[in-house]
Design an enzyme around this catalytic site. Structure first.
Site, short mmCIF file in Angstrom:
data_model
loop_
_atom_site.label_atom_id
_atom_site.label_comp_id
_atom_site.label_asym_id
_atom_site.label_seq_id
_atom_site.Cartn_x
_atom_site.Cartn_y
_atom_site.Cartn_z
N HIS A 242 0.22 -0.90 -0.29
CA HIS A 242 -0.22 0.06 -0.11
C HIS A 242 0.43 1.65 0.24
O HIS A 242 0.89 2.05 -0.52
CB HIS A 242 -1.19 0.15 1.01
CG HIS A 242 -2.18 -1.40 1.49
ND1 HIS A 242 -3.01 -1.72 1.25
CD2 HIS A 242 -1.38 -1.99 2.34
CE1 HIS A 242 -3.21 -2.99 1.02
NE2 HIS A 242 -2.45 -2.80 1.79
C1 BDR Z 1 -4.03 0.13 5.08
O1 BDR Z 1 -3.65 -0.61 6.64
C2 BDR Z 1 -2.67 -0.55 7.30
O2 BDR Z 1 -2.47 -1.33 8.01
C3 BDR Z 1 -2.00 -0.35 6.64
O3 BDR Z 1 0.03 -0.40 6.59
C4 BDR Z 1 -2.05 -0.35 5.30
O4 BDR Z 1 -1.65 1.48 5.91
C5 BDR Z 1 -4.16 -0.22 3.81
O5 BDR Z 1 -5.49 -0.59 4.09
#
Ligand code: BDR
Length: 313
Positions: A242
């Protein structure tokens, strides 16, 4: 001219990859500071993880500010089940010797934005938006001073990852996201719709390991740890990566496709709390407040990440 960045972050392995990617592009980015946020894990850990990452990259010249210990209205929901008990499980990184700055993260945001010429600072958000929202409530005059906000947040076509309809960063602090989304500040969202295309396949992880510098190896070890949960959950060839979508978008926007749309956060319904409702088909006349990214080029994304990591210690 270099882009001046303030990074809001709760590392987290994917935030670590994003921060290191940014540090591997020193000609493009001038990082003014990191604001540690409660999110993936509690604030004590996210502060420590920010310090560890800056020490790993030999960039202890960048200050780390401690943000708020919880979301604006709600109890903190964390993602230890993905990131491990420290939030940054995987590599065995030494305990940091550096300390966070004395100033609070919200004060740092307000002071820095007031002191800088209008339209110079980009906010790179890799976490819940609590501290930026708090700064905007406390000092609304900073809003027009922000060049733009580029955030990993939201989901629409891919729906949710922490609830059936909500993406984690928005779900953790929906009121904060709502304040930021309504602020009128130019906003780009990198939602799950695009991050779910960026998979940590075995080839991509072994390329990272193959860099053989300590940052590349550490990122590979982190992602090998954090992908386990998603591999099981989705059954894909790799886990979504992400955070680095934010610096990748800043560095190479042409790798992504999206459109300007109205995006509104659900803050009322318990069933769909934190959902980001994107008016993709322009059905309403709500103001178009965000550039909503829907697609990206995964091959070019991982090449870019690799190019940045290669340049680190
Ligand atoms: C986001 O959720 C978090 O757990 C990850 O690090 C990322 O920022 C994705 O939905």
């Amino acid at each position: 001219m270099k882009r001046k960045l303030i990074i809001l972050t709760d590392p987290g392995q994917d935030q670590a990859a994003a921060i290191l990617m940014i540090l591997g592009a020193p000609e493009e980015f001038d990082v003014i500071g990191l604001v540690a946020t409660a999110g993936n894990i509690g604030l004590d850990h996210t502060i420590r993880n920010c310090l560890k990452l800056l020490e790993l990259a030999e960039r202890t010249d960048i200050p780390v500010y401690s943000g708020c210990p919880r979301p604006i209205l709600r109890d903190l929901v964390m993602a230890e089940h993905v990131h491990g008990p420290t939030g940054l499980d995987g590599p065995d990184l030494p305990e940091p010797v550096t300390k966070p700055a004395a100033e609070h993260g919200v004060e740092f945001l307000i002071r820095t934005l007031r002191e800088s010429p209008t339209g110079q600072i980009t906010i790179c958000s890799l976490s819940p938006l609590t501290n930026l929202a708090m700064a905007l409530v406390q000092a609304p005059d900073i809003a027009p001073r922000i060049k733009e906000i580029v955030a990993m947040a939201g989901a629409y076509f891919e729906v949710g990852n922490i609830t059936p309809t909500a993406e984690f960063n928005v779900y953790v602090d929906p009121e904060a996201a709502d304040i930021v989304f309504r602020s009128g500040i130019p906003l780009t969202l990198l939602p799950l719709d695009v991050t779910h295309q960026m998979l940590t396949t075995p080839d991509r992880l072994s390329a990272m390991r193959g860099i053989q510098n300590r940052c590349g190896v550490a990122v590979a070890e982190m992602l090998e740890f954090s992908q386990e949960f998603d591999l099981e959950k989705y059954g894909w060839d790799g886990a979504p990566l992400h955070g680095p979508c934010v610096p990748a978008f800043l560095l190479r926007p042409e790798l992504f496709e999206g459109r300007l749309a109205s995006v509104v956060v659900e803050t009322g319904s318990p069933l769909t709390m934190g959902m980001t409702v994107a008016d993709w088909w322009n059905i309403t006349d709500r103001p178009k407040n965000a550039f909503y990214v829907r697609d990206g080029d995964p091959e070019a994304y991982y090449r870019l990440l690799q190019e940045c990591l290669v340049r680190l210690p």
